[in-house]
Design an enzyme around this catalytic site. Structure first.
Site, mmCIF file in Angstrom:
data_model
loop_
_atom_site.group_PDB
_atom_site.id
_atom_site.type_symbol
_atom_site.label_atom_id
_atom_site.label_comp_id
_atom_site.label_asym_id
_atom_site.label_seq_id
_atom_site.Cartn_x
_atom_site.Cartn_y
_atom_site.Cartn_z
ATOM 1 N N ALA A 70 -4.666 -2.146 -2.419
ATOM 2 C CA ALA A 70 -3.962 -1.271 -1.453
ATOM 3 C C ALA A 70 -5.055 -0.899 -0.336
ATOM 4 C CB ALA A 70 -3.251 -0.002 -1.974
ATOM 5 N N LYS A 71 -4.620 -0.670 0.799
ATOM 6 C CA LYS A 71 -5.300 -0.310 1.905
ATOM 7 C C LYS A 71 -4.993 1.191 2.270
ATOM 8 C CE LYS A 71 -7.180 -1.971 6.337
ATOM 9 N NZ LYS A 71 -8.418 -2.449 5.729
ATOM 10 N N ILE A 72 -5.640 2.040 1.575
ATOM 11 C CA ILE A 72 -5.458 3.355 1.489
ATOM 12 C C ILE A 72 -6.762 4.126 2.237
ATOM 13 C CG2 ILE A 72 -5.146 5.565 0.026
ATOM 14 C CD1 ILE A 72 -3.527 3.880 -1.993
ATOM 15 N N SER B 131 0.864 -1.131 0.175
ATOM 16 C CA SER B 131 0.064 0.046 0.024
ATOM 17 C C SER B 131 0.860 1.235 -0.099
ATOM 18 C CB SER B 131 -0.880 0.136 1.249
ATOM 19 O OG SER B 131 -1.842 -1.094 1.284
ATOM 20 N N TYR C 194 -11.790 5.198 2.131
ATOM 21 C CA TYR C 194 -12.894 4.922 2.896
ATOM 22 C C TYR C 194 -13.859 5.962 2.782
ATOM 23 C CZ TYR C 194 -10.545 0.412 3.872
ATOM 24 O OH TYR C 194 -9.988 -0.858 4.027
#
Length: 298
Positions: A152-154, A62, A158
């Site tokens: 990716a955890k961006i 990420s 959210y």
């Protein structure tokens, strides 16, 4: 839940009240932040961190998507997390590594900007039961894989989850269920979804979701239990004859779903949901030797 008093920030253990940076920064303004959620458990054989390497591999991926570079390696981070858990006297808990562009400047140009890398922890009992969730198919569509890198955890992604959550809550439900732009089931706000049907476990393909570490854990455990797992594009109508539905995520582990508005209703957990949920807990607590490879001992 509030973080513990001591945190790790840019290579040092510090009191959370002394960790200062400008509130006006690119991470906040533009969602230029990456993070992970990791669980640790107090097992009968000592404290363990569950699937730390897999989570940190995704964290580094990420970060690479946002062109973040760190002068630390996985081993150093492992030791920092272990020390942080000991300093805060946490046995069962949640670990949150996060990195963000902390340059106090206007504009979206993050190149050569400062980065703050921090790790927070807080207590989380491993026996907390999750109440069944009622889901609402939100009017908002899941982010398109051609618009963002869904692997990716961006944090900026959210905002999409928050809009869906607001939509679901205002409709009287607990959480949203997102469809993709083609109308297929994607995932929840912060979790993946599984459907149990005629002894087979179905889950959406990774094409339109963030393929969670817990999702992967569940799939491996199911296969070990000789349960057929199928990754499939599913329309909401597929839920109508389901025997069970559940969500997965690091924090919730497995959470049964009692209702998906207009498409599914159930009064309890399916047998397969219970079987996998039980195996998950056993694996996380180190009671399944086959899956000790997932554990990092503190």
């Amino acid at each position: 839940m509030k973080p513990a008093n001591m945190i790790w920030i840019n290579g040092k253990i510090a009191n959370i009240n002394r960790a200062s940076f400008f509130n006006f920064h690119q991470g906040l303004n533009y969602g230029a932040c990456v993070y992970e959620g990791i669980r640790c458990y107090d097992s009968k054989n000592g404290q363990v961190i569950f699937r730390l390497r897999e989570h940190f591999d995704r964290f580094l991926f990420s970060a690479s998507v946002l062109r973040m570079h760190f002068d630390v390696n996985v081993t150093e981070i492992e030791e920092a997390i272990k020390k942080l858990l000991r300093v805060n006297k946490i046995k069962s808990g949640y670990i949150r590594p996060m990195a963000f562009y902390s340059e106090p400047k206007m504009g979206i140009n993050i190149f050569n900007s400062n980065i703050t890398f921090m790790i927070l922890v807080w207590p989380w009992k491993d026996n907390e039961a999750m109440s069944p969730a009622r889901l609402y198919i939100t009017k908002y569509k899941r982010l398109d894989p051609e618009s963002v890198d869904l692997k990716a955890k961006i944090s900026g992604y959210y905002a999409n989850s928050l809009l869906g959550f607001i939509d679901a809550k205002e409709a009287g439900y607990d959480q949203p269920l997102f469809l993709d732009r083609a109308g297929y089931i994607a995932e929840g706000a912060v979790n993946n979804i599984f459907v149990v049907k005629k002894g087979i476990l179905y889950t959406p393909t990774k094409r339109n979701i963030l393929g969670g570490v817990t999702r992967d854990t569940v799939m491996q455990l199911a296969k070990d239990l000789k349960i057929t797992v199928v990754e499939k594009d599913m329309r909401p109508n597929f839920l109508k004859a389901a025997d069970g539905v559940f969500l997965t995520g690091t924090g919730i582990q497995l959470q049964p779903v009692s209702e998906v508005a207009k498409y599914f209703k159930s009064s309890g957990k399916s047998e397969i949901t219970q079987m996998i949920g039980g195996q998950y807990k056993q694996a996380a607590l180190g009671n399944l030797p086959k899956f000790h490879k997932w554990l990092t001992r503190v």
